[in-house]
Write a protein that holds these residues in place. Structure first.
Motif, short mmCIF file in Angstrom:
data_model
loop_
_atom_site.label_atom_id
_atom_site.label_comp_id
_atom_site.label_asym_id
_atom_site.label_seq_id
_atom_site.Cartn_x
_atom_site.Cartn_y
_atom_site.Cartn_z
N LEU A 60 -2.27 64.56 72.69
CA LEU A 60 -1.82 63.32 72.06
C LEU A 60 -2.91 62.75 71.16
N ALA A 61 -2.55 62.45 69.91
CA ALA A 61 -3.47 61.76 69.01
C ALA A 61 -2.84 60.49 68.45
N ASP A 62 -1.62 60.18 68.85
CA ASP A 62 -0.93 58.95 68.41
C ASP A 62 -1.33 57.82 69.36
N PRO A 63 -1.99 56.76 68.86
CA PRO A 63 -2.47 55.69 69.74
C PRO A 63 -1.36 55.05 70.58
N LEU A 65 1.40 56.48 71.71
CA LEU A 65 1.76 57.40 72.79
C LEU A 65 0.64 57.50 73.83
N ILE A 66 -0.60 57.41 73.38
CA ILE A 66 -1.73 57.42 74.32
C ILE A 66 -1.63 56.21 75.25
N HIS A 67 -1.32 55.05 74.66
CA HIS A 67 -1.15 53.84 75.46
C HIS A 67 0.00 54.00 76.44
N GLU A 68 1.12 54.53 75.96
CA GLU A 68 2.29 54.71 76.82
C GLU A 68 1.97 55.65 77.98
N ALA A 69 1.23 56.71 77.70
CA ALA A 69 0.90 57.68 78.75
C ALA A 69 -0.13 57.14 79.72
N LEU A 70 -1.28 56.70 79.23
CA LEU A 70 -2.41 56.37 80.10
C LEU A 70 -2.31 55.00 80.74
#
Length: 459
Positions: A60-63, A65-70
């Protein structure tokens, strides 16, 4: 939609790119330098899916999506097998490696050591350690050469043991530094063997030396803990905090082994990452004298030509920007990995149970869609207005989500203090025209020890 269907995923999920690199390419790259094993697509695509030796990996490099995941899905992600195999032998089940309830109560136990008012009281020790380094450099004479990485490791180690352990006691500082390097050196082999599901006992180059380093680090720390437990002395440091910690739910206290796990985490990861950020900062400033001049002007304006004092550190805003930009270009911890404990939706697809989720911080920090001219050194990116307009998860030098580094404020304060003390007195210049290439050994180190020449400022 499941992301399992590799042949058709790029057609059905247009936001997901697929890397089809052969394991014959990826595995040797992992051994040499895990950073080079990243699919090159992740530096310009938001999501990349790959499968190596049957292991599903979603990068993941989309901020967003990173927020949604982590953050939103933190409860269904754990550290995974790669981290356990690479760091577990040295760090046990400390904050960096533990999961679930065991991680949560340890985090709660150490949190008081990192409150703002506590950190402010540590600034004199940070400044004193930097002054010790400054005086050692100046005593070496004009034109002398230093290994900047080694020198920063030594300085930040002095700080971590003084502030968190009230001094090194019987710990051999030089041996600890060598031990950390020996331990991290073969980690590429560990990542490669983990992907191949090879058994833990399988030998690999550097394993024996790494095991000996881990054994020394743990024995040195456990001896100190046993001594402190035997002879309490009233010191209010991290050791005392861990000795007194109790689980709010069960009331149990930490064993010596659990205390050692956490002290080893702070001693190794805590000083190594800041030291590397500082080493890269000095190397970048040596190549960009216009930015160095602006930092010097700020230090002079704030200190009025006097010695650096604790109250000056918060005022050195541009100096902090320079350090932030160095950590963008060279993030000390360049990759985050998590493993999905159950399937969950993310964006337009479903992350399957068992998939390894990778947040390649180095790629995010150099991503063409997130940064203008991403390879350029430009501290103005971290001026207040520019930083405010950027997505929070476009910049993650200390990780992200609930497991963001608990020592991030400590590290930033420490780095600014060291930069201010050293730059005020010393001019550093590289001995080579080029910056050393970075290489990942869990942390992002220069491939070769970077030498710099030292001269007194104004000489």
């Amino acid at each position: 939609m499941s992301i399992d269907a590799l042949p058709v995923i790029s057609e059905q999920c247009p936001g997901v790119a697929v890397s089809r690199r052969s394991p014959l390419t990826v595995i040797p790259a992992l051994v040499r330098d895990p950073l080079r094993a990243l699919p090159p697509e992740i530096y310009h695509e938001p999501v990349v899916y790959s499968q190596v030796a049957g292991r599903r990996r979603i990068l993941l490099a989309d901020p967003a999506l990173i927020h949604e995941a982590l953050v939103r899905n933190a409860e269904v992600l754990n550290k995974g097998e790669d981290v356990r195999r690479a760091l577990g032998p040295a760090l046990g089940q400390g904050l960096l490696t533990a999961d679930g309830a065991h991680w949560r109560w340890q985090r709660q136990s150490v949190a008081p050591a990192f409150r703002h008012e506590k950190l402010m009281g540590l600034l004199p020790a940070m400044i004193a350690a930097a002054e010790k380094t400054r005086d050692r450099w100046l005593a070496s004479g004009p034109g002398s050469s230093i290994g900047i990485g080694h020198e920063m490791m030594r300085t930040t180690f002095d700080i971590i043991v003084e502030t968190m352990m009230s001094g090194p006691g019987g710990i051999d500082v030089a041996r600890v530094e060598r031990g950390i390097t020996d331990y991290l050196k073969p980690t590429g082999w560990i990542f490669a063997l983990s992907i191949l599901d090879a058994p833990d006992w399988l030998p690999y180059p550097g394993r024996r030396r790494a095991s000996a380093a881990a054994a020394y680090l743990r024995s040195a720390i456990t001896r100190m803990i046993a001594e402190r437990r035997r002879k309490p002395d009233g010191r209010e440091d991290l050791v005392a905090l861990l000795l007194a910690a109790s689980d709010p739910e069960s009331g149990r206290t930490m064993s010596d082994e659990e205390i050692a796990d956490n002290l080893l985490t702070f001693v190794t990861a805590g000083h190594e990452t800041t030291a590397l950020g500082l080493a890269w900062t000095f190397l970048l400033l040596a190549r960009h004298p216009e930015h160095e001049a602006r930092v010097l002007a700020e230090i002079d304006a704030v200190t009025k030509g006097e010695s650096v004092r604790p109250e000056h550190i918060a005022q050195l805003a541009h100096t902090r920007q320079v350090f932030s930009e160095a950590m963008r270009l060279y993030p000390p911890a360049p990759i985050i990995t998590r493993t999905a404990t159950r399937a969950f939706p993310l964006g337009g697809f479903t992350v399957p149970e068992g998939a390894v989720l990778i947040v390649p911080i180095h790629a995010v920090h150099h991503h063409a869609a997130l940064w203008e001219k991403p390879e350029r050194f430009d501290p103005e990116r971290f001026a207040p207005e520019q930083a405010k307009s950027r997505h929070r998860y476009a910049y993650m030098p200390f990780g992200a989500g609930p497991r963001i580094c608990i020592g991030s404020a400590f590290a930033s304060m420490e780095a600014v203090a060291i930069l201010a003390v050293l730059l005020q007195a010393v001019r550093l210049r590289g001995t080579s025209g080029d910056l050393p290439a970075p290489m990942m050994k869990v942390t992002l180190r220069p491939r070769k020890e970077a030498q710099m020449r030292v001269a007194a400022r104004g000489s």
